[in-house]
Every structure is written in C-alpha cells, then in structure tokens.
Design an enzyme around this catalytic site. Structure first.
Site, short mmCIF file in Angstrom:
data_model
loop_
_atom_site.label_atom_id
_atom_site.label_comp_id
_atom_site.label_asym_id
_atom_site.label_seq_id
_atom_site.Cartn_x
_atom_site.Cartn_y
_atom_site.Cartn_z
N SER A 142 0.89 -1.18 0.00
CA SER A 142 0.00 0.00 0.00
C SER A 142 0.91 1.21 0.00
O SER A 142 2.10 1.09 0.35
CB SER A 142 -0.85 0.00 1.27
OG SER A 142 -1.48 1.25 1.47
N TYR A 155 -1.70 -0.98 10.49
CA TYR A 155 -1.73 -1.20 9.04
C TYR A 155 -0.44 -0.66 8.40
O TYR A 155 0.17 -1.34 7.56
CB TYR A 155 -2.96 -0.49 8.47
CG TYR A 155 -3.25 -0.73 7.01
CD1 TYR A 155 -3.86 -1.90 6.57
CD2 TYR A 155 -2.94 0.24 6.05
CE1 TYR A 155 -4.15 -2.11 5.22
CE2 TYR A 155 -3.24 0.04 4.70
CZ TYR A 155 -3.84 -1.13 4.30
OH TYR A 155 -4.14 -1.33 2.96
#
Ligand code: NAD
Length: 250
Positions: A142, A155
């Site tokens: 990401s 995350y």
C-alpha cells in the site's frame, strides 16, 4: 492478449476489490486462476471466469493459517500442475484509531492477516518455485507501506513490513528464477474503503488534496499487476511499485 496462456496464477483475497479485478484480468489474459479467500464471494469470481470460458477454482483459505495456505498450493498443483505466479493480495484495514488507543487484539489481527498472511504465502510459494524452475510473486502492500497516515499504525507497520519481506526474499532468490515485487496502491474504491467514500467530509478533503482528484477503480491496478507478473518484467525484482494518482508525489 494471451500473455498468461498455459500459466497458472494464484490470487489471495479474490472475492472482491483489487483481488477480484486481478483474477478476472489474469483469466482474460489466458491464465488458469486459483483463488484463496475466507469470503465465499471468491466462488462467484471463479464462476464469472468460467462463464467467460476461462478456468478458475476457489479454495476457502485463511492466509493466517499456514496449513490452509499449504492446502491451497497443493490444490493448485493437483488441479493445474504447478503455479507460475502468485498475487498475495488478501488484507484487512482496521478502523482508524489513535496510536495510544490501538488494542492488542486489533494490532495482532492486523499483523496476522496483512503481514504474516503474506509471509505464509511467500514461504509456501518460494518452496514450490524452488522445485519448479522459478516463478513470480507480487505482494499487495500500500502507499501505507511507503508513507504513514494518521490513526493507521498497525496497518502502516504491516504494509511497511510487506515491503521489507519483498526486498528480503527478492535478494535471496533472484538467482533462482524467482522474482518478487510489491504493489503499493493509493486510494482504490473497494469494499475495504467504501466506508471512507460514504464519509462525505473525509472523502472531499481527501480528494481535494489528491493530485488526480479521485479514487481508482480496482481495474486500474491491473495493468501494473499483470505487467509485474509477466515475462515483460523479467529484470524487475525486489521493488515496490506505487500506483496512486500522484498522491505520494508531493
Ligand atoms: N482499497 C484501497 O484503497 C487499498 C489501498 C492500498 C492497499 N490496499 C490493499 O489491497 C488489498 C486488497 O484490498 P481491497 O481494497 O481489494 O479490499 P477488499 O476488502 O475488497 O479485499 C480484501 C480481500 O481479502 C480477503 N481476506 C481478508 N482476510 C483474509 C484472510 N485472513 N484470508 C484470506 N483472505 C482474506 C477478503 O475476504 C477480501 O476478499 C489489501 O491487501 C489492501 O490492504 C487497498
């Protein structure tokens, strides 16, 4: 384009979002696709591929469980002979939480799926590739694997670690015909991010700051995904490729 004719591609997290779009795109390019997911909608992805004349199989798989990942690989080998490319894409996004309020279980769960899940898949795939003349791995990281966003510490940590795993494994196996890269998407409209799109205030301020001024459709990730998994990328390994509409460019 039949770039993946006679190739088998493993996709995790293929029930919805980027994984489903990628599974359909691989099939459209000629691949047989093996999909592992905890969500039964991955069966629908396989059905769509079959209804279009392609070949696909769904095997229920929790990537946090190494034995289930091994079963997924075994099923793929049993059904299609071997795996040529693997897209390790399954992931979760925990709700935004200030760093000091992140619970242990939230942290552990995010690391289990987003980091250990990728590790489990990579280890099984690399073992398979070492016995089968190599192969390709693409991990979904990401832009949170490259920069940090507020209230997303577990995350961000997991995705930075996916970038690290990608580099670490790539340098170990580059001479054994195994290429390993990571994809770093920016904002993509999928079930994962739908709550953000429903939050008027958040999304308008986000899009105002975004150079391209919109989120991506999952299909807009597929050009990069297929390229990195194809022979056209034969000298490309150990890198993370950002596809984010210039979000991290400024
Ligand atoms: N949507 C975005 O803006 C965005 C941005 C950057 C990175 N990503 C990453 O892209 C990947 C795909 O996300 P998406 O946006 O398509 O969301 P999504 O929720 O549509 O897809 C995630 C998939 O992973 C599956 N999954 C979750 N836990 C699993 C487990 N334990 N075992 C097996 N499968 C599991 C889900 O069932 C789902 O099919 C994720 O790794 C996510 O972190 C998404």
């Amino acid at each position: 384009m039949q770039e993946f004719q006679d190739k088998t591609v493993l996709v995790t997290g293929g029930a919805t979002g980027i994984g489903r779009a990628a599974a359909l795109a691989f099939a459209n390019a000629g691949a047989a696709v093996m999909i592992g997911d905890v969500d039964e909608r991955a069966g629908e992805t396989a059905e769509i591929i079959k209804s279009r004349g392609g070949s696909a199989t769904y095997q229920p798989t929790d990537v946090t469980d190494r034995s289930q990942v091994d079963s997924l690989l075994a099923k793929c080998v049993n059904q299609y002979g071997r795996v040529h490319a693997a897209f390790n894409n399954a992931g979760i996004l925990p709700p935004p939480t200030p760093f000091h309020e992140v619970t242990e279980s939230n942290f552990d769960r995010t690391i289990a799926v987003d980091l250990k899940g990728v590790f489990n898949c990579m280890q099984a795939e690399i073992s398979h590739f070492l016995e089968n003349d190599g192969g390709v791995i693409l991990n979904t990281a990401s832009i949170a694997g490259v920069i940090a966003d507020p209230q997303m510490a577990p995350y961000v940590a997991a995705k930075h670690a996916v970038v690290g795993l990608t580099k670490a494994a790539a340098i170990e196996y580059a001479r054994q015909g195994i290429r390993i890269n990571a994809l770093a998407p920016g904002l993509v409209r999928t079930p994962m991010t739908e709550p953000w799109f429903q939050d008027e205030e958040f999304i308008s301020s986000f899009l105002e700051a975004s150079p391209i001024g919109r989120g991506a459709a999952p299909e807009e990730m597929c050009g990069m995904i297929l390229h990195l998994c194809s022979d056209a990328a034969s000298f490309t390994t150990g890198q993370t490729f950002i596809v984010d509409g210039a979000q991290t460019a400024h």
